[in-house]
Each structure stands twice: as structure tokens, then as C-alpha cells.
Design a protein around this motif. Structure first.
Motif, mmCIF file in Angstrom:
data_model
loop_
_atom_site.group_PDB
_atom_site.id
_atom_site.type_symbol
_atom_site.label_atom_id
_atom_site.label_comp_id
_atom_site.label_asym_id
_atom_site.label_seq_id
_atom_site.Cartn_x
_atom_site.Cartn_y
_atom_site.Cartn_z
ATOM 1 N N MET A 308 67.463 45.214 80.725
ATOM 2 C CA MET A 308 66.308 44.573 80.119
ATOM 3 C C MET A 308 66.813 43.871 78.758
ATOM 4 O O MET A 308 66.820 42.571 78.199
ATOM 5 C CB MET A 308 65.023 45.418 79.266
ATOM 6 N N GLN A 309 68.132 44.047 77.890
ATOM 7 C CA GLN A 309 68.623 43.812 76.831
ATOM 8 C C GLN A 309 69.213 42.851 77.222
ATOM 9 O O GLN A 309 69.522 41.942 76.274
ATOM 10 C CB GLN A 309 69.891 44.775 76.261
ATOM 11 N N ARG A 310 69.717 42.339 78.867
ATOM 12 C CA ARG A 310 70.663 41.150 78.606
ATOM 13 C C ARG A 310 69.081 40.560 78.928
ATOM 14 O O ARG A 310 69.846 38.856 78.820
ATOM 15 C CB ARG A 310 71.179 41.421 80.284
ATOM 16 N N ILE A 311 68.511 40.442 79.759
ATOM 17 C CA ILE A 311 67.487 39.902 79.806
ATOM 18 C C ILE A 311 67.012 39.136 78.685
ATOM 19 O O ILE A 311 66.792 37.812 78.579
ATOM 20 C CB ILE A 311 65.935 40.040 80.666
ATOM 21 N N GLU A 312 66.974 39.598 77.546
ATOM 22 C CA GLU A 312 66.399 39.347 76.061
ATOM 23 C C GLU A 312 67.776 38.525 75.310
ATOM 24 O O GLU A 312 67.095 38.201 74.256
ATOM 25 C CB GLU A 312 65.959 40.537 75.353
ATOM 26 N N GLY A 313 68.685 38.447 76.108
ATOM 27 C CA GLY A 313 69.988 37.667 75.868
ATOM 28 C C GLY A 313 70.401 38.507 75.063
ATOM 29 O O GLY A 313 72.243 37.866 74.556
ATOM 30 N N GLY A 314 70.655 39.779 74.717
ATOM 31 C CA GLY A 314 71.432 40.697 74.444
ATOM 32 C C GLY A 314 73.119 40.608 75.276
ATOM 33 O O GLY A 314 72.654 40.191 76.064
ATOM 34 N N GLN A 315 73.821 41.193 75.024
ATOM 35 C CA GLN A 315 74.909 41.233 75.142
ATOM 36 C C GLN A 315 75.715 42.627 76.783
ATOM 37 O O GLN A 315 75.984 42.000 77.600
ATOM 38 C CB GLN A 315 76.005 41.725 74.803
ATOM 39 N N GLY A 316 74.115 43.739 75.989
ATOM 40 C CA GLY A 316 74.044 44.808 77.650
ATOM 41 C C GLY A 316 75.929 45.755 77.793
ATOM 42 O O GLY A 316 76.768 44.476 78.764
ATOM 43 N N ASP A 317 76.298 45.880 77.374
ATOM 44 C CA ASP A 317 77.566 47.109 77.803
ATOM 45 C C ASP A 317 77.580 47.887 78.762
ATOM 46 O O ASP A 317 77.013 47.550 79.237
ATOM 47 C CB ASP A 317 78.082 47.668 76.046
ATOM 48 N N ARG A 318 79.323 48.439 78.787
ATOM 49 C CA ARG A 318 79.491 49.028 79.720
ATOM 50 C C ARG A 318 79.832 50.517 79.744
ATOM 51 O O ARG A 318 79.655 51.303 77.648
ATOM 52 C CB ARG A 318 80.689 49.096 80.649
ATOM 53 N N MET A 319 78.777 51.512 80.178
ATOM 54 C CA MET A 319 78.259 52.959 79.640
ATOM 55 C C MET A 319 78.706 53.403 80.488
ATOM 56 O O MET A 319 78.710 53.331 82.271
ATOM 57 C CB MET A 319 76.854 52.600 80.112
ATOM 58 N N THR A 320 79.884 54.654 80.911
ATOM 59 C CA THR A 320 79.678 55.526 81.397
ATOM 60 C C THR A 320 79.185 57.397 81.340
ATOM 61 O O THR A 320 79.240 57.982 79.745
ATOM 62 C CB THR A 320 82.136 55.377 81.259
ATOM 63 N N LEU A 321 78.175 57.811 82.383
ATOM 64 C CA LEU A 321 77.364 58.965 81.919
ATOM 65 C C LEU A 321 78.681 60.023 82.896
ATOM 66 O O LEU A 321 78.775 60.328 83.871
ATOM 67 C CB LEU A 321 76.514 59.019 82.689
ATOM 68 N N PRO A 322 78.730 61.357 81.770
ATOM 69 C CA PRO A 322 79.612 61.760 82.143
ATOM 70 C C PRO A 322 78.445 62.787 83.626
ATOM 71 O O PRO A 322 77.522 63.648 83.615
ATOM 72 C CB PRO A 322 79.531 63.372 81.150
ATOM 73 N N CYS A 323 79.501 63.413 84.206
ATOM 74 C CA CYS A 323 79.072 63.988 85.322
ATOM 75 C C CYS A 323 78.425 65.866 84.829
ATOM 76 O O CYS A 323 79.894 66.169 83.846
ATOM 77 C CB CYS A 323 79.854 64.700 86.189
ATOM 78 N N THR A 324 77.953 67.413 85.584
ATOM 79 C CA THR A 324 77.926 68.312 85.482
ATOM 80 C C THR A 324 77.944 69.242 86.679
ATOM 81 O O THR A 324 78.479 68.071 87.574
ATOM 82 C CB THR A 324 76.848 68.437 84.696
ATOM 83 N N LEU A 325 78.615 70.175 86.593
ATOM 84 C CA LEU A 325 78.411 71.110 87.414
ATOM 85 C C LEU A 325 77.763 71.702 88.145
ATOM 86 O O LEU A 325 77.000 72.779 87.351
ATOM 87 C CB LEU A 325 79.935 71.897 87.488
ATOM 88 N N TYR A 326 77.319 71.773 89.146
ATOM 89 C CA TYR A 326 76.226 72.320 89.778
ATOM 90 C C TYR A 326 76.390 74.116 90.583
ATOM 91 O O TYR A 326 76.686 73.649 91.531
ATOM 92 C CB TYR A 326 74.973 72.050 90.514
ATOM 93 N N GLU A 327 76.496 75.513 89.180
ATOM 94 C CA GLU A 327 77.336 75.751 90.278
ATOM 95 C C GLU A 327 76.526 77.140 90.901
ATOM 96 O O GLU A 327 75.323 77.417 90.135
ATOM 97 C CB GLU A 327 77.770 77.092 88.628
ATOM 98 N N ARG A 328 76.493 76.354 92.291
ATOM 99 C CA ARG A 328 75.639 77.799 93.593
ATOM 100 C C ARG A 328 76.423 78.005 93.622
ATOM 101 O O ARG A 328 77.216 79.005 93.756
ATOM 102 C CB ARG A 328 74.895 76.750 94.084
ATOM 103 N N GLY A 329 76.249 78.303 95.341
ATOM 104 C CA GLY A 329 77.137 79.333 95.993
ATOM 105 C C GLY A 329 78.202 79.365 97.109
ATOM 106 O O GLY A 329 78.748 79.952 97.854
ATOM 107 N N THR A 330 78.829 78.109 96.731
ATOM 108 C CA THR A 330 80.174 78.091 98.144
ATOM 109 C C THR A 330 81.180 77.686 97.213
ATOM 110 O O THR A 330 81.777 77.358 97.995
ATOM 111 C CB THR A 330 79.163 76.253 98.916
#
Lengths: 344, 344
Positions: A308-330
Motif C-alpha cells: 500500500m505504501q508503494r502504491i501511494e508512492g512511498g518507497q517501501g523498504d525491506r523487512m526481515t521478520l524473526p522466526c520462533t521455535l515451537y517446542e513440541r515433541g519431536t
DNA sequence: ATGAAAGCGCTAACAC
DNA sequence: GTGTTAGCGCTTTCAT
């Protein structure tokens, strides 16, 4: 009997309200400097007749359609369905609709979709490119946000991806904390670049932790349950039974669990299994799948916002989202102190 | 440097080729009675410039957008994702795009979607209505195909649904063939009408087979894994342990399996579990889920075809697709002869 | 076989 | 504040 809303035009509203086309148009788009009287009058007629603006005609003038495209490998894959869900939820609030295209890992199909999409004159697109063929689309200077690991190959484009390197380290550290050595790896082969990035992250982790990774055992397979099963079966047929398996995605991890079961091997006692994705199906297996989770919904959500930002003419940057550990049974219980997190 | 395809109009092509707007338009739409020369000339220019027709302008004239909508409860639910996949695949070949809306079981959301959809001037819609609120849409005389159990409530509309009655009978007969009596039932509560139809089918089966079903044990729950687990836990807390559980959908069946495991009950030895849907996640549990499968992809596929027929002005009838049994590991072996199939 | 011209329903200058 | 007018890019009579 009033006219069918479908066939009513702004001109009918104008006539019925005794105003001009333009005034009605202004009221409808909430322009400033309109008399209360006009507003009321138009509101009345609209309520009465159920008139709706023709969005197509609006689009023709404004050049905007209120539709964005989402191009993903497979809508029937839970991970991608979750991404879609995230984007969808974000879009509803903006009054935007989402056109979803499944490329089915097929570059030809993807190309078709890309064409269909510029033809439909969408306002922008969120894309996970199957291979590197983005040239076709770049020339249309359509606002685009990339998702997934291929983002790194287009450094000048807006993108949102999960932090593979951090996720891999998270998983490998967890494995190490159970006293397991380097696992064997199962990676998908119709997502080449993703697999490469994954393996590269493994090597980087090994270097940082001073682990020898010269004899890395890696098997490719189709990005689904059967592919994972077959891949591990091939390893089992040619190598000693490994202590742990790390799959680059959950579907393949699930397949690995099946392969173990078929061989009469117990998980996690004989072999530990670690997945990567965080899909819901991993909760229902026995034991439930321990996995490094990507923030799928959030990826969809943020990608939409960026777009949406880009469409509105903005730059829109790069984004990196962290992973998390789902601790289950394996995985077996931890025996070592957790390692301090890796920092770059 | 040629013009950006985006900004080129048919007028540019006309000028460049020395022909008139209209002739170019005719060539582009494959009209009859065009000179070879004109065809060649236009083809050249198009190839050279990469010109693409503006679909929006076309839509404005033709009234058709080449887009259809698919309104489903949740794209992140594997069953619906499969339906979407089926529709999608069918649509690609027709050059049609699909707008997917997730209503999230929320009637308000659904209403929003329905409005968004008529605003977008889609050519038609495939809808699984959450509740009975189709009045809003009926007035727009938009071509519609219904999917799912609510179809029966709108007998005059085109629809495709799975044969619940046959599916339930299939499941119940299978249960009976293992010498299990009537199971307890788990049904979703945000899909009222589906649940009713399901239970009604159960009673009909009981009547036909001369089984007493006066003491039917039925528990409602949310249409997901947790909902299924909670529902069976409530039954376990208040009743004797049942010999079998029949869930109206696979997600809840998976939850039921979790509940059993938590109680230390073995499946299928202590309690048999039967699902209804046929989602892929059912293959990866231990034991794998035996289930009555709806033809999800085919539903999407047929619904799309029917919709196209309706859009083209045809009638488009009602279609009921049979369910099949996926025999896996959550039922004990058969001990009785299979019953002859029920016939109406 | 081709061109001229009239719209599809709407918005945006430009007047008043 | 409101009306008039000129398009947005295309298809489709109606001429020729």
C-alpha cells in the motif's frame, strides 16, 4: 418498482435529486465544500434506489482498481494459505480485494499469472517468485512487494521475508542443546533459491560455532509430505541412521516422520525431527512436530502494508521478520545450556 | 526507447500502423473480414511495442470483467483451500481470475465481502454462505453458484455440494461393519445448517437400518482442532467412554484424537475415530485418520464451470457429488459383512 | 475492408 | 457551491 441498482448511473441520481452529475460525484467521493442540502438529497436518493457507483468506470478515470494480486506457489499448502490469510485480513480493512494466483511451482504458469495480472490492471502485487523470472514484470513499473527468500536477489525491491539465517541458527542450537550433532538435511527442490539460502545459513552457523560441516548430508525432495518421506528413505538406504533430521519445511518434516515410523524407528528417541514453517498440521501428529516457525500471517500482513505504501508512492523498504521455535515433541530434552544467540 | 506499454493506447497503435482505431480494435478482438495486411501490420506494432489492451476500458464497454469471486469461510482451512485450488485451476484455463474472500465465519464480514464483490463488478460468484443472509445479493441478479450444505435452502439457485447423506451413511456403515454401535457425534457450531444436515442424515440412516437413535450423543464445538478436542473432553467428562467418535469435519476429528491421547485412551483400540472432509493433514497423524472424503477440488472445479455457464446465460443446474471413504488407521478392522449401500 | 463518431459511467478542470 | 465540458481507452453501429 425502482430501477435495478445495477443499471442506475450517476446521471439517474442527478436527475432524481435535481442536482448535476458532478455535484453528485463530489458528494459520493466526500469532496469538501458541499452544501448540507446536496449531501442530504443525494443520501436520500441513494438509500431509496440502492444505487452503487460503477467501480469500473471509476477505475478507468483514476487508473486504480482497488485490487492487488498475491502470487504464491500453492494455495493448498498451509503455509501459503496462512500468508494469504494475513494479507487478506489486512486488505479488508483498506477496502482492497485480493486476487490470488497459485503458480503450482510452475514457471510457465507463473508467467501466465503475471500476464493476467498486469492485464487486470491490479494496483500492485505481492509475489513469491518461483524462479528468477521477474524481468517480465519489472518493466511494467507496477508496485511490487516480494515475499520469501528470493527477495535477496532483488535488492532494490521492497520485500518482506523471514530471517532464515536466524531461524536456522535457532534450530541448530536447539538440536545442539540436546547433544545431537549436525543433523541430516531435507530440502525442497522446486524452491532452489530457498534451499540454497537454507544450506548457506547452515554453513554460516557451523563456522560461527566452530562445527565441522564438511560432510553435510543433504537430500532433495518435492516440497510435500511424500517428498519428505522419499528423501529420508533414500538417506536411510544409503547411510547410517542419523541422530537428527532437519527439514527445510514442515511438510517434508512430516514425511520424514512417516519414513521413520515405516522403518520402525522411534521419534524422538532414535531420531529427532525438526521442521521449518510452523503449520498447524504439525500440532496433530504423534509426537507433535517441533519446528522453527516463520511468522506466516504477519508476512502477509506486512507485505500488504508495504505494498500500500508503494502504491501511494512511498518507497517501501525491506523487512526481515524473526522466526520462533515451537517446542513440541519431536526433539529429546535439552542436556546442555542453551547457546547464546548468534549475532552478526 | 519505445513508450511504456502501460501508457500506450489503441490510438498509438493505430497511428503507428497507419490504420484507424476501429480496425486495430477489430484485429485485436479477432473480428471477421480483416485484410491480411492489417492483421500483419498490427501484429508487428504490438510485438514491437509490447502494447496490451486496457482491460478496464474493455470492461466498461462490455460489462464483463473476467473476474469471479469465491467467498468461503476460511482460506487457512485446508478443506476450503482445496476447494479454492480446484476453482483456481479451472479458471486459469478460461483466462479468468479469482477474487477470494474469507468470511471467517463472521456474517458481518461476509456482508462486507458481498458488498465489495458487487462493487468490483465481478462477473459472478461462488459462495458458501455462513448463514442464511443471501437476500442482499439476490437482488443484484448476479450469476451465483452456491457450494456447501446451504444449497438446499435455495432450491432455485445453481449449486454444487457433496452428498452428505450418502457420506454419512458410508461412514456409519463402515463403523457398523467393525461391530461398533452408534458413535458419539462432534459437530461444528459456526456452521449450523451443515450440522443440522449432518445430524438429519444420521437419523435417516438409523431409520433405514432400523437402529435406535433416540439417545444420540452430540457435542458442538468450534470448527477447528481445539474445538474438537474440547468437545470430546466434555463428552468424556460426562459420559461413559464411547466406542467410536464421528466428527462432522476432519479438524475436529484430529482434535478428538488429541483428547483421547491426553486421557491415555488408545485409538482405535479403545475408541475409534472417523472424520469427514478428507484433508491432507489427516494422513500424517498416528494413526492416520480414517475419514469420509468430500471431493473438495472437484467441488471448486465444477462450481466454476457451472458459474461460467450461468454467466454465459445458461441455466446451470444443481449438482451433488458423492463422498468416498479414505480407509486409514483410526477404525478397527471390519468384523461384519459390509451392508448394501443405501438407496433412496 | 475500413473510418468516423457515439458512447460505456465516471471524475476533474474550468467556469460561474 | 454547483454546473458544463472534456476526456479515461475501448467497442460498435453506421456509413462508405
Amino acid at each position: 418498482m425502482t430501477k435495478r441498482p445495477q443499471n442506475m448511473t450517476i446521471l439517474d441520481v442527478a436527475r432524481l435529486s435535481g442536482l448535476s452529475k458532478s455535484t453528485v460525484s463530489r458528494v459520493l467521493s466526500g469532496a469538501p465544500n458541499i452544501s448540507e442540502n446536496a449531501k442530504k438529497k443525494v443520501a436520500e436518493i441513494v438509500a431509496e434506489t440502492g444505487y452503487q457507483r460503477n467501480e469500473i468506470a471509476r477505475s478507468l478515470r483514476s487508473g486504480r482498481t482497488g485490487v492487488v494480486a498475491l502470487v504464491i506457489p500453492d494455495i493448498a499448502n498451509p503455509f501459503w494459505a496462512d500468508v494469504a490469510r494475513g494479507a487478506q485480513d489486512a486488505a479488508v480493512n483498506e477496502g482492497t480485494s485480493i486476487l490470488i494466483f497459485s503458480s503450482d511451482w510452475d514457471p510457465v504458469r507463473e508467467k501466465q499469472h503475471l500476464q493476467a495480472l498486469v492485464k487486470s490492471r491490479v494496483d500492485g502485487a505481492i509475489i513469491n517468485p518461483v524462479r528468477d523470472g521477474l524481468e517480465d514484470i519489472e518493466q511494467f513499473n507496477l508496485p511490487i512487494v516480494l515475499i520469501g527468500s528470493s527477495a535477496s536477489r532483488f535488492p532494490d525491491m521492497a520485500s518482506v521475508s523471514s530471517d532464515i539465517e536466524q531461524g536456522v541458527a535457532l534450530g541448530l542450537d536447539r538440536l545442539a542443546s540436546s547433544g545431537l550433532g549436525l543433523p541430516v538435511f531435507l530440502v525442497g527442490d522446486n524452491e532452489r533459491s530457498a534451499s540454497e539460502r537454507f544450506l548457506q545459513a547452515v554453513r554460516r552457523w557451523a563456522a560461527k560455532r566452530n562445527v565441522d560441516c564438511s560432510g553435510l548430508i543433504v537430500e532433495n525432495g518435492e516440497y510435500n509430505v511424500d517428498g519428505g518421506r522419499a528423501a529420508l528413505e533414500r538417506i536411510l538406504a544409503t547411510h547410517a541412521v542419523p541422530r537428527a533430521v532437519f527439514a527445510a519445511n514442515d511438510l517434508m518434516a512430516l514425511g520424514a516422520m512417516q519414513a521413520l515410523r515405516n522403518k520402525g524407528l522411534s521419534c524422538p528417541d532414535d531420531v529427532a525431527v525438526l521442521g521449518f514453517d510452523g503449520i498447524a498440521a504439525g500440532e496433530v501428529t504423534t509426537p507433535a512436530l517441533t519446528t522453527v516457525a516463520k511468522p506466516s500471517r504477519q508476512i502477509g500482513d506486512e507485505a500488504f502494508r508495504l505494498l500500500m505504501q508503494r502504491i501511494e508512492g512511498g518507497q517501501g523498504d525491506r523487512m526481515t521478520l524473526p522466526c520462533t521455535l515451537y517446542e513440541r515433541g519431536t526433539l529429546p530434552a535439552r542436556v546442555n545450556e542453551p547457546q547464546p544467540a548468534l549475532m552478526d
